[in-house]
Design a protein around this motif. Structure first.
Motif, PDB file in Angstrom:
ATOM      1  N   THR A   1       0.307  -3.683  -9.213  1.00 29.01           N
ATOM      2  CA  THR A   1       0.522  -3.690  -7.761  1.00 29.01           C
ATOM      3  C   THR A   1      -0.796  -3.884  -7.017  1.00 29.01           C
ATOM      4  N   LEU A   2      -1.853  -3.252  -7.503  1.00 31.20           N
ATOM      5  CA  LEU A   2      -3.165  -3.450  -6.889  1.00 31.20           C
ATOM      6  C   LEU A   2      -3.619  -4.896  -7.012  1.00 31.20           C
TER       7      LEU A   2
ATOM      8  N   ASN B   1       0.827  -1.215   0.000  1.00 34.80           N
ATOM      9  CA  ASN B   1       0.000   0.000   0.000  1.00 34.80           C
ATOM     10  C   ASN B   1       0.862   1.265   0.000  1.00 34.80           C
TER      11      ASN B   1
ATOM     12  N   GLU C   1      -1.694  -6.807  -4.461  1.00 32.68           N
ATOM     13  CA  GLU C   1      -2.221  -6.533  -3.125  1.00 32.68           C
ATOM     14  C   GLU C   1      -3.504  -7.316  -2.875  1.00 32.68           C
TER      15      GLU C   1
ATOM     16  N   ILE D   1       3.332   5.328  -6.167  1.00 34.71           N
ATOM     17  CA  ILE D   1       2.927   5.312  -7.585  1.00 34.71           C
ATOM     18  C   ILE D   1       1.861   6.375  -7.836  1.00 34.71           C
ATOM     19  N   ASN D   2       0.903   6.489  -6.911  1.00 37.06           N
ATOM     20  CA  ASN D   2      -0.123   7.528  -7.069  1.00 37.06           C
ATOM     21  C   ASN D   2       0.507   8.925  -7.083  1.00 37.06           C
TER      22      ASN D   2
ATOM     23  N   GLU E   1       3.784   1.409  -1.334  1.00 39.25           N
ATOM     24  CA  GLU E   1       4.307   1.480  -2.699  1.00 39.25           C
ATOM     25  C   GLU E   1       3.267   2.056  -3.652  1.00 39.25           C
ATOM     26  N   ILE E   2       1.993   1.688  -3.437  1.00 40.39           N
ATOM     27  CA  ILE E   2       0.908   2.236  -4.264  1.00 40.39           C
ATOM     28  C   ILE E   2       0.805   3.744  -4.062  1.00 40.39           C
ATOM     29  N   ASN E   3       0.990   4.182  -2.829  1.00 39.33           N
ATOM     30  CA  ASN E   3       0.963   5.632  -2.560  1.00 39.33           C
ATOM     31  C   ASN E   3       2.068   6.352  -3.333  1.00 39.33           C
TER      32      ASN E   3
ATOM     33  N   LYS F   1       1.666  -0.099 -13.860  1.00 36.63           N
ATOM     34  CA  LYS F   1       2.346  -0.571 -12.652  1.00 36.63           C
ATOM     35  C   LYS F   1       1.394  -0.546 -11.464  1.00 36.63           C
ATOM     36  N   ARG F   2       0.608   0.501 -11.362  1.00 39.18           N
ATOM     37  CA  ARG F   2      -0.351   0.573 -10.259  1.00 39.18           C
ATOM     38  C   ARG F   2      -1.382  -0.543 -10.360  1.00 39.18           C
TER      39      ARG F   2
END
Length: 477
Positions: A188-189, A83, A192, A89-90, A85-87, A184-185
């Motif tokens: 990753t999602l 999560n 997750e 990417i965002n 890492e997702i932040n 990529k997001r």
């Protein structure tokens, strides 16, 4: 009068600024998140292997429950890491959006300016007009300046065209990068979500094992009582050895102090005798000198009455050497003191007693894994490892005792100055009392827990007779 309402937003910002800066400073970097993700995945793989081993037993065990709980904890941390890492990417996507908007705006501005240049050039496209503009100058210098102006104008228009092309290329790259970040997001999602699904499966399996174990409370209580009795036997053996070591060290220190006092007294006696002999010799020499003087001149010198021998001046009291102050009787010798100091220097850096393994029982009072109303107390840490794994000394020292605990395996006690490391639940032992051991030397093999189908060894550390938490002494994985 100062209007506080006007400055309130600024005051709030200034108050929150340190917290914001601190949060930004403690936020992990992208590289740290990636490294942490790999480490967590490695630990999850180890937990999976441990679970496979414990599942080979015919019944559910505490080992299975521990392995499942470890997996759940590690996977939860992995999901949190994903999560974060997702932040990141965002944040990259938002930054890319802002860059694209800025570039599009710059591109529109450049195109508008270039259009104006093109229109102006079209209106003045005639060569006659350009020559007329130059030759209508008032002077030669003015004509040169007009010529340079026209040249700079052409160069500027060419640069504007180049800027438009470069901005367009940069805009296309940003759009492509944005597309990659979105892909990529999405990946990753997806990862997750997969981890969340696995986590739910692990939780269901853990609840199932826990339910089945709760149905065997009597058996678990009997196992707890057996372990408690074994631990008491171990503690009695350890306390006997340590107290014997303390008593032997104290006796040796007393004998050395008595021998030192006796040597000092003998030295003082010899010095006193020597002083008395010297004083007597000096008095005799003085009397002989007077007699010789009287014999040489009898008519002038009256023989004086013999003088009483003068008492020698009292000698200053001899300095009694005070024994060096010893903080602990177990450090009475320089070797023991050096070993203690070296042991303390390596706090938090000592190696594990086994090559591979994980802590399945922590130091001190712990709530039982199944029965919440029951607590168990460990005098050290219990390390789960492979069956028959080699057990090594975590520091150099001397083996002070090897004890066989009926039903509880073997116990090896190694002394390091005022510190003792105890290796409990050994299946075999390779050393004997009095042996000198080095750091990493194999002293035996781990015992086997048949119920959980794995090897076990308990590590205890004592400072004198005080228990220590081994987790603060051995290095972290």
């Amino acid at each position: 009068m100062l209007n506080l309402k006007k400055f309130l937003p600024f005051i709030l910002i200034l108050g929150l600024l340190p917290a914001l800066l601190n949060a930004q400073a403690t936020q992990p970097s992208r590289e740290e998140l990636e490294h942490r993700k790999k480490e967590l995945q490695k630990e999850i793989d180890e937990a999976n292997e441990a679970l496979k081993v414990t599942k080979k037993s015919t019944r559910e065990s505490l080992g299975q429950l521990r392995a499942l709980r470890d997996k759940i904890t590690l996977r939860t941390r992995l999901i949190n890491n994903i999560n974060e890492e997702i932040n990141f990417i965002n944040g990259d996507i938002n930054s890319a959006y802002r860059d694209i908007k800025t570039l599009e705006k710059d591109l529109d501005t450049l195109k508008s300016q270039y259009a104006q240049l093109v229109v102006y050039a079209y209106k003045n496209r005639s060569t006659y007009d350009m020559l007329n503009f130059i030759f209508s100058s008032q002077s030669f210098n003015d004509a040169i300046k007009r010529y340079q102006y026209l040249k700079q104008y052409r160069d500027y228009r060419r640069r504007q065209a180049d800027n438009i092309l470069e901005t367009q290329v940069l805009l296309n790259k940003k759009i492509e990068n944005l597309r990659d970040q979105k892909d990529k997001r999405a990946g990753t999602l997806k990862t997750e979500q997969e981890q969340r699904n696995i986590l739910e499966t692990d939780k269901k399996e853990k609840d199932q094992v826990l339910t089945q174990l709760k149905g065997r409370e009597q058996e678990l209580i009997a196992d707890i009582n057996k372990n408690k009795k074994d631990a008491q036997k171990v503690q009695i053996a350890i306390q006997v050895v340590i107290r014997r070591e303390i008593e032997a060290a104290r006796k040796q220190a007393e004998e050395e102090a008595a021998a030192k006092r006796k040597a000092l007294e003998e030295k003082k006696r010899r010095e006193d005798a020597a002083r008395k002999a010297a004083a007597a010799a000096a008095a005799a020499a003085k009397a002989n000198a007077v007699n010789d003087a009287v014999a040489d001149k009898p008519e002038k010198v009256e023989r004086p009455a013999p003088e009483a021998p003068s008492k020698p001046a009292p000698a200053p009291p001899a300095e009694v050497e005070k024994p060096a102050r010893v903080e602990n009787v177990l450090e009475a010798t320089p070797e023991a003191l050096a070993l203690s100091e070296s042991f303390e220097t390596n706090r938090g850096k000592l190696p594990w007693p086994v090559t591979s393994g994980n802590i399945i029982g922590h130091f001190g009072k712990q709530q039982h894994a199944v029965m919440e109303r029951i607590t168990v107390e460990n005098d050290g840490i219990i390390i789960g490892t492979s069956k028959g794994a080699a057990v090594r000394a975590i520091f150099q020292g001397e083996v002070r005792k090897v004890v066989i605990i009926p039903g509880g395996g073997a116990l090896v006690i190694i002394r390091h100055g005022q510190y003792f490391t105890n290796y409990v639940r050994l299946q075999t032992v390779n050393v004997k009392t009095g042996d000198k051991v080095n750091t990493g030397q194999v002293i035996g093999t781990a015992g086997t827990n048949e119920l959980e189908n794995q090897g076990e060894v308990e590590l205890q550390i004592y400072k004198g007779i005080a228990k220590q938490n081994p987790e603060s002494w051995i290095r972290r994985k």
